[in-house]
Enzyme design. Sequence first.
Site, short mmCIF file in Angstrom:
data_model
loop_
_atom_site.label_atom_id
_atom_site.label_comp_id
_atom_site.label_asym_id
_atom_site.label_seq_id
_atom_site.Cartn_x
_atom_site.Cartn_y
_atom_site.Cartn_z
N ARG A 103 23.89 26.65 -23.43
CA ARG A 103 24.67 26.72 -22.18
C ARG A 103 25.85 25.79 -22.34
O ARG A 103 25.68 24.58 -22.52
CB ARG A 103 23.81 26.34 -20.97
CG ARG A 103 24.64 26.18 -19.70
CD ARG A 103 23.80 26.05 -18.45
NE ARG A 103 23.21 27.32 -18.05
CZ ARG A 103 22.74 27.58 -16.83
NH1 ARG A 103 22.79 26.66 -15.88
NH2 ARG A 103 22.23 28.76 -16.55
N HIS A 130 27.10 35.43 -18.24
CA HIS A 130 25.72 34.95 -18.03
C HIS A 130 24.77 36.14 -18.24
O HIS A 130 24.13 36.63 -17.30
CB HIS A 130 25.59 34.38 -16.61
CG HIS A 130 24.35 33.58 -16.38
ND1 HIS A 130 23.47 33.23 -17.39
CD2 HIS A 130 23.83 33.05 -15.24
CE1 HIS A 130 22.47 32.53 -16.88
NE2 HIS A 130 22.67 32.41 -15.58
N GLN A 133 20.93 36.43 -17.00
CA GLN A 133 20.78 36.65 -15.56
C GLN A 133 20.71 38.15 -15.25
O GLN A 133 19.92 38.60 -14.43
CB GLN A 133 21.97 36.01 -14.83
CG GLN A 133 21.95 36.20 -13.32
CD GLN A 133 20.79 35.46 -12.67
OE1 GLN A 133 20.58 34.30 -12.92
NE2 GLN A 133 20.04 36.16 -11.83
N ASP A 225 27.37 35.04 -5.54
CA ASP A 225 27.19 33.81 -6.33
C ASP A 225 28.07 32.75 -5.68
O ASP A 225 28.91 33.06 -4.81
CB ASP A 225 27.61 34.08 -7.79
CG ASP A 225 27.40 32.87 -8.71
OD1 ASP A 225 26.61 31.97 -8.35
OD2 ASP A 225 28.02 32.84 -9.79
N CYS A 265 22.08 34.95 -7.90
CA CYS A 265 21.55 34.34 -9.12
C CYS A 265 20.96 32.96 -8.86
O CYS A 265 20.13 32.48 -9.63
CB CYS A 265 22.64 34.28 -10.18
SG CYS A 265 24.10 33.38 -9.67
N ARG A 293 13.55 36.10 -14.15
CA ARG A 293 14.23 35.45 -15.29
C ARG A 293 13.22 35.21 -16.41
O ARG A 293 13.51 35.42 -17.58
CB ARG A 293 14.86 34.11 -14.84
CG ARG A 293 16.01 34.21 -13.84
CD ARG A 293 17.22 34.88 -14.46
NE ARG A 293 17.66 34.22 -15.68
CZ ARG A 293 18.45 33.15 -15.76
NH1 ARG A 293 18.94 32.63 -14.66
NH2 ARG A 293 18.80 32.63 -16.92
N1 NVA Z 1 28.70 30.99 -11.47
C1 NVA Z 1 27.68 29.98 -11.46
C2 NVA Z 1 26.39 30.53 -11.93
C3 NVA Z 1 25.24 29.56 -11.91
C4 NVA Z 1 23.98 30.17 -12.43
C5 NVA Z 1 28.11 28.82 -12.32
O1 NVA Z 1 28.63 29.05 -13.42
O2 NVA Z 1 27.95 27.67 -11.90
N1 CP Z 2 20.79 31.38 -12.17
C1 CP Z 2 20.77 30.36 -13.06
O1 CP Z 2 21.16 30.49 -14.22
O2 CP Z 2 20.29 29.20 -12.55
P1 CP Z 2 20.30 27.77 -13.30
O3 CP Z 2 21.73 27.30 -13.35
O4 CP Z 2 19.42 26.91 -12.47
O5 CP Z 2 19.76 27.97 -14.70
#
Ligand code: NVA
Ligand code: CP
Length: 308
Positions: A103, A130, A133, A225, A265, A293
């Site tokens: 990540r 992502h 997801q 989101d 998500c 997930r």
């Molecule tokens: N768009 C959000 C998704 C979190 C799972 C982010 O990147 O923070």
């Molecule tokens: N939806 C998701 O990826 O959540 P986290 O950021 O908690 O992993």
Amino acid sequence: MTGLNGRDFLSIIDITSAELEYLLTLAAQLKAGELTADCSGKVLGLLFRKSSTRTRVSFSSAMWRLGGQVLDLNVNLTQVSRGEPIKDTARVLDGYLDILAVRTYDPAELQEFADYAQMPIINALTDLEHPCQILADFLTMQEAFEAPLTDLTLTYLGDGNNVAHSLLLGCALAGINVRVATPKGYEPATAIVDQAQTLAGDRCTVTLTDDPKAAAAGAHVLYTDVWASMGQEDLAEKRIPIFEPYQLNDALLAVADPTAIVLHCLPAHRGEEITEAAIEGPQSRVWQEAENRMHAQKALLVALLGAD
Ligand code: NVA
Ligand code: CP
């Protein structure tokens, strides 16, 4: 199958529509206990530069339940935080791990891991996409509707971000009609929209609009989101009035298909991109989506490790 053994999963379109269907079926079978798989002796690494609850814990739990081991590689405890090059880190980790989920912010960094490591690299979220997801989202949709995914329309409301990108590409891949409603200036990246349109061809529609009500009308899935993603915290306050018309609420649910479900998500900001009533209401499937997930990533791990 599977031709997925040993492959990377950096984008939802790194797999074919047949492979997507296969992963969703495998996930459903693993979830139902109709099938078991064994990843004992395998080690999954998690290298995360951003916070995570779902992705970190669901990957860990999935791997443990498959009999494998997990190493949570807190970036601050590794030499990555002191500037060791990714190409060096990737080759070193290759000797210790069987599969690595990353990540990070910049998709180029994820690509560098994939370029230098032989083991499968999984995109656990970047600023661009992502994809893990989306596997869980589609599994949840498959469970919610008797109709095939190709009969459905998914509407995403809010910021044209990483999740919106993967949904656009994933829907186009799966043949799901997709509508994305964003304020002007917050649309998804043009290159992603072009890719989605090419992939969709005449199998499904890809619609971009700044009209949330038109986007929600008749849709089977309303999805949102956060309005400010990780790394954009300083923009959050400024964005609230701009995004307010795109809030997933009862007014938009009222124009959607009567059987419509609500997805998010997570993490969610109640009162911003979604109301308390929508996330906690009878049409919400967000907790099932979050659990999925783990099931979807179990299937992904099994397939990429060739344990199917
Ligand atoms: N768009 C959000 C998704 C979190 C799972 C982010 O990147 O923070
Ligand atoms: N939806 C998701 O990826 O959540 P986290 O950021 O908690 O992993």
